[in-house]
Design a protein around this motif. Structure first.
Motif, PDB file in Angstrom:
ATOM      1  N   LEU A 277      -5.201  -1.188  -0.704  1.00  0.00           N
ATOM      2  CA  LEU A 277      -4.943  -1.976   0.264  1.00  0.00           C
ATOM      3  C   LEU A 277      -4.327  -2.973  -0.189  1.00  0.00           C
ATOM      4  CD1 LEU A 277      -8.756  -1.482   1.568  1.00  0.00           C
ATOM      5  CD2 LEU A 277      -6.911   0.107   1.984  1.00  0.00           C
ATOM      6  N   VAL A 278      -3.268  -3.380   0.921  1.00  0.00           N
ATOM      7  CA  VAL A 278      -2.690  -4.687   0.872  1.00  0.00           C
ATOM      8  C   VAL A 278      -2.792  -5.311   2.248  1.00  0.00           C
ATOM      9  CG1 VAL A 278      -0.730  -5.902   0.526  1.00  0.00           C
ATOM     10  CG2 VAL A 278      -0.982  -4.032  -0.852  1.00  0.00           C
ATOM     11  N   CYS A 279      -3.470  -6.197   2.387  1.00  0.00           N
ATOM     12  CA  CYS A 279      -3.828  -7.097   3.646  1.00  0.00           C
ATOM     13  C   CYS A 279      -2.969  -8.390   3.961  1.00  0.00           C
ATOM     14  CB  CYS A 279      -5.220  -7.240   3.620  1.00  0.00           C
ATOM     15  SG  CYS A 279      -5.784  -7.987   5.411  1.00  0.00           S
ATOM     16  N   GLY A 280      -2.392  -8.375   4.841  1.00  0.00           N
ATOM     17  CA  GLY A 280      -1.742  -9.724   5.318  1.00  0.00           C
ATOM     18  C   GLY A 280      -2.686 -10.828   5.236  1.00  0.00           C
ATOM     19  N   LEU A 281      -1.959 -11.836   4.922  1.00  0.00           N
ATOM     20  CA  LEU A 281      -2.666 -13.223   4.622  1.00  0.00           C
ATOM     21  C   LEU A 281      -2.140 -14.183   5.568  1.00  0.00           C
ATOM     22  CD1 LEU A 281      -5.078 -14.519   3.079  1.00  0.00           C
ATOM     23  CD2 LEU A 281      -3.546 -15.132   1.284  1.00  0.00           C
ATOM     24  N   PRO A 282      -2.845 -14.542   6.638  1.00  0.00           N
ATOM     25  CA  PRO A 282      -2.101 -15.856   7.402  1.00  0.00           C
ATOM     26  C   PRO A 282      -2.317 -17.054   6.973  1.00  0.00           C
ATOM     27  CG  PRO A 282      -4.444 -14.854   8.258  1.00  0.00           C
ATOM     28  CD  PRO A 282      -3.909 -14.264   7.091  1.00  0.00           C
ATOM     29  N   LEU A 283      -1.330 -17.359   6.220  1.00  0.00           N
ATOM     30  CA  LEU A 283      -1.444 -18.786   5.572  1.00  0.00           C
ATOM     31  C   LEU A 283      -0.491 -19.808   6.590  1.00  0.00           C
ATOM     32  CD1 LEU A 283       0.059 -17.935   2.089  1.00  0.00           C
ATOM     33  CD2 LEU A 283      -2.404 -18.590   2.417  1.00  0.00           C
ATOM     34  N   SER A 284      -1.023 -21.056   6.227  1.00  0.00           N
ATOM     35  CA  SER A 284      -0.558 -21.993   7.363  1.00  0.00           C
ATOM     36  C   SER A 284       0.959 -22.158   6.823  1.00  0.00           C
ATOM     37  CB  SER A 284      -1.036 -23.254   6.943  1.00  0.00           C
ATOM     38  OG  SER A 284      -2.598 -23.403   7.413  1.00  0.00           O
ATOM     39  N   MET A 285       1.847 -22.701   7.649  1.00  0.00           N
ATOM     40  CA  MET A 285       3.403 -22.724   7.551  1.00  0.00           C
ATOM     41  C   MET A 285       3.528 -23.583   6.207  1.00  0.00           C
ATOM     42  SD  MET A 285       4.851 -20.665   9.404  1.00  0.00           S
ATOM     43  CE  MET A 285       6.626 -21.025   8.998  1.00  0.00           C
ATOM     44  N   ASN A 286       2.595 -24.411   5.773  1.00  0.00           N
ATOM     45  CA  ASN A 286       2.845 -25.094   4.551  1.00  0.00           C
ATOM     46  C   ASN A 286       2.310 -24.376   3.207  1.00  0.00           C
ATOM     47  OD1 ASN A 286       0.168 -25.359   4.923  1.00  0.00           O
ATOM     48  ND2 ASN A 286       0.255 -27.786   5.019  1.00  0.00           N
ATOM     49  N   GLY A 287       1.678 -23.190   3.565  1.00  0.00           N
ATOM     50  CA  GLY A 287       1.303 -22.400   2.504  1.00  0.00           C
ATOM     51  C   GLY A 287      -0.288 -22.587   1.975  1.00  0.00           C
ATOM     52  N   GLU A 288      -0.760 -23.446   2.805  1.00  0.00           N
ATOM     53  CA  GLU A 288      -2.138 -23.687   2.625  1.00  0.00           C
ATOM     54  C   GLU A 288      -3.060 -22.571   3.157  1.00  0.00           C
ATOM     55  OE1 GLU A 288      -3.412 -27.517   3.570  1.00  0.00           O
ATOM     56  OE2 GLU A 288      -2.007 -28.413   2.243  1.00  0.00           O
ATOM     57  N   LYS A 289      -4.221 -22.246   2.745  1.00  0.00           N
ATOM     58  CA  LYS A 289      -5.084 -21.352   3.521  1.00  0.00           C
ATOM     59  C   LYS A 289      -5.865 -22.030   4.324  1.00  0.00           C
ATOM     60  CE  LYS A 289      -6.517 -18.560  -0.352  1.00  0.00           C
ATOM     61  NZ  LYS A 289      -7.694 -18.001  -1.300  1.00  0.00           N
ATOM     62  N   GLY A 290      -5.933 -21.487   5.493  1.00  0.00           N
ATOM     63  CA  GLY A 290      -6.976 -22.121   6.647  1.00  0.00           C
ATOM     64  C   GLY A 290      -8.188 -21.288   6.598  1.00  0.00           C
ATOM     65  N   PRO A 291      -8.647 -21.476   7.921  1.00  0.00           N
ATOM     66  CA  PRO A 291      -9.727 -20.545   8.278  1.00  0.00           C
ATOM     67  C   PRO A 291      -9.371 -19.202   8.371  1.00  0.00           C
ATOM     68  CG  PRO A 291      -9.907 -22.456   9.644  1.00  0.00           C
ATOM     69  CD  PRO A 291      -8.698 -22.594   8.809  1.00  0.00           C
ATOM     70  N   ALA A 292      -8.364 -18.936   9.235  1.00  0.00           N
ATOM     71  CA  ALA A 292      -7.811 -17.578   9.469  1.00  0.00           C
ATOM     72  C   ALA A 292      -7.800 -17.007   8.100  1.00  0.00           C
ATOM     73  CB  ALA A 292      -6.636 -17.550  10.243  1.00  0.00           C
ATOM     74  N   ALA A 293      -7.002 -17.287   7.110  1.00  0.00           N
ATOM     75  CA  ALA A 293      -6.778 -16.805   5.908  1.00  0.00           C
ATOM     76  C   ALA A 293      -8.108 -16.534   5.106  1.00  0.00           C
ATOM     77  CB  ALA A 293      -5.975 -17.606   5.082  1.00  0.00           C
ATOM     78  N   GLN A 294      -8.920 -17.389   5.004  1.00  0.00           N
ATOM     79  CA  GLN A 294     -10.183 -17.343   4.446  1.00  0.00           C
ATOM     80  C   GLN A 294     -10.938 -16.037   5.129  1.00  0.00           C
ATOM     81  OE1 GLN A 294     -11.427 -18.832   1.472  1.00  0.00           O
ATOM     82  NE2 GLN A 294     -12.730 -17.082   1.888  1.00  0.00           N
ATOM     83  N   ALA A 295     -10.983 -16.061   6.657  1.00  0.00           N
ATOM     84  CA  ALA A 295     -11.624 -14.872   7.250  1.00  0.00           C
ATOM     85  C   ALA A 295     -10.821 -13.602   6.842  1.00  0.00           C
ATOM     86  CB  ALA A 295     -11.569 -15.219   8.804  1.00  0.00           C
TER      87      ALA A 295
ATOM     88  N   GLU B 175      -9.539 -12.917   3.835  1.00  0.00           N
ATOM     89  CA  GLU B 175     -10.068 -12.581   2.387  1.00  0.00           C
ATOM     90  C   GLU B 175     -11.335 -11.722   2.719  1.00  0.00           C
ATOM     91  OE1 GLU B 175      -9.186 -16.058   0.131  1.00  0.00           O
ATOM     92  OE2 GLU B 175      -7.433 -15.184  -0.740  1.00  0.00           O
ATOM     93  N   ASP B 176     -12.095 -12.593   3.108  1.00  0.00           N
ATOM     94  CA  ASP B 176     -13.656 -12.055   3.437  1.00  0.00           C
ATOM     95  C   ASP B 176     -13.600 -10.831   3.974  1.00  0.00           C
ATOM     96  OD1 ASP B 176     -14.384 -14.601   2.175  1.00  0.00           O
ATOM     97  OD2 ASP B 176     -14.944 -15.500   4.273  1.00  0.00           O
ATOM     98  N   TRP B 177     -12.911 -10.529   5.228  1.00  0.00           N
ATOM     99  CA  TRP B 177     -12.819  -9.174   5.580  1.00  0.00           C
ATOM    100  C   TRP B 177     -12.286  -8.222   4.589  1.00  0.00           C
ATOM    101  CZ3 TRP B 177      -8.879  -5.771   7.262  1.00  0.00           C
ATOM    102  CH2 TRP B 177      -9.334  -4.708   8.153  1.00  0.00           C
TER     103      TRP B 177
ATOM    104  N   LEU C 252     -11.725   0.754  -3.049  1.00  0.00           N
ATOM    105  CA  LEU C 252     -10.683   0.667  -3.204  1.00  0.00           C
ATOM    106  C   LEU C 252     -10.248  -0.706  -3.762  1.00  0.00           C
ATOM    107  CD1 LEU C 252      -8.776   2.851  -0.528  1.00  0.00           C
ATOM    108  CD2 LEU C 252      -9.060   3.264  -2.902  1.00  0.00           C
ATOM    109  N   PRO C 253      -9.074  -0.584  -4.687  1.00  0.00           N
ATOM    110  CA  PRO C 253      -8.535  -1.939  -5.000  1.00  0.00           C
ATOM    111  C   PRO C 253      -7.701  -2.589  -4.074  1.00  0.00           C
ATOM    112  CG  PRO C 253      -7.355  -0.263  -6.105  1.00  0.00           C
ATOM    113  CD  PRO C 253      -8.636   0.432  -5.537  1.00  0.00           C
ATOM    114  N   ALA C 254      -7.832  -3.835  -3.880  1.00  0.00           N
ATOM    115  CA  ALA C 254      -6.958  -4.328  -2.683  1.00  0.00           C
ATOM    116  C   ALA C 254      -6.546  -5.857  -3.177  1.00  0.00           C
ATOM    117  CB  ALA C 254      -8.137  -4.557  -1.632  1.00  0.00           C
ATOM    118  N   CYS C 255      -5.693  -6.420  -2.237  1.00  0.00           N
ATOM    119  CA  CYS C 255      -5.064  -7.577  -2.585  1.00  0.00           C
ATOM    120  C   CYS C 255      -4.601  -8.159  -1.196  1.00  0.00           C
ATOM    121  CB  CYS C 255      -3.900  -7.840  -3.614  1.00  0.00           C
ATOM    122  SG  CYS C 255      -2.348  -7.175  -3.026  1.00  0.00           S
TER     123      CYS C 255
END
Length: 155
Positions: free
Chosen positions: A71-89, A91-93, A103-106
């Motif tokens: 599985l490859v899941c989209g990671l919604p990083l901030s425009m400056n490349g930082e991980k915000g709450p949406a990106a952490q959510a 990853e956790d999901w 299954l392996p995932a990234c």
């Protein structure tokens, strides 16, 4: 299951296995599939966002039917490349989904994927807003998955 380094995920795949690209949204989840040669991503379908247990059953059926090995899941990083709450959510999901499906995932940066797809559908395909709404999620998943396929090829 822990998440893989995006560049090492290919090594976890068996011969002729596909990759399922996932673009999770709050209402719907776009899905895309790679071909078995890991060269091309194609939009697959959109499923309704539900409790994870319900989604696991639906995604599991897709995995079995299509020979998915990762599985490859989209990671919604901030425009400056930082991980915000949406990106952490996200990853956790994905970590929980990966564990339940065994299954392996990234995760892979999905910044601007929906914007790029919407721009294409407006400018090139001249689609109405209503028609775009039906396809944008699965096309964004395909756009994101193609980015991963291109970036990890020959590494």
């Amino acid at each position: 299951m822990s998440l893989f380094n995006p560049y090492k995920l290919r090594a976890a795949l068996g011969r002729h296995q596909r990759v399922l690209g996932i673009d999770p949204g709050s209402v719907s989840v776009g899905l895309a599939l790679s071909d078995v040669s890991l060269m091309l991503a194609s939009p697959y379908r959109v499923i309704k966002r539900q409790k994870l247990g319900q989604m696991v059953a639906e995604i599991s059926a897709i995995i079995a039917a299509e020979g998915v090995g990762a599985l490859v899941c989209g990671l919604p990083l901030s425009m400056n490349g930082e991980k915000g709450p949406a990106a952490q959510a996200a990853e956790d999901w994905l970590r929980e989904l990966s564990t339940r499906l065994d299954l392996p995932a990234c995760c892979w940066d999905e910044r601007l994927s929906s914007s790029a797809v919407n721009r294409f559908l407006i400018e090139e395909a001249d689609m109405t807003r209503k028609k775009r709404a039906a396809v944008v999620d699965k096309m964004a998943a395909s756009y994101m998955l193609q980015g991963w396929l291109d970036a990890t090829r020959d590494r």
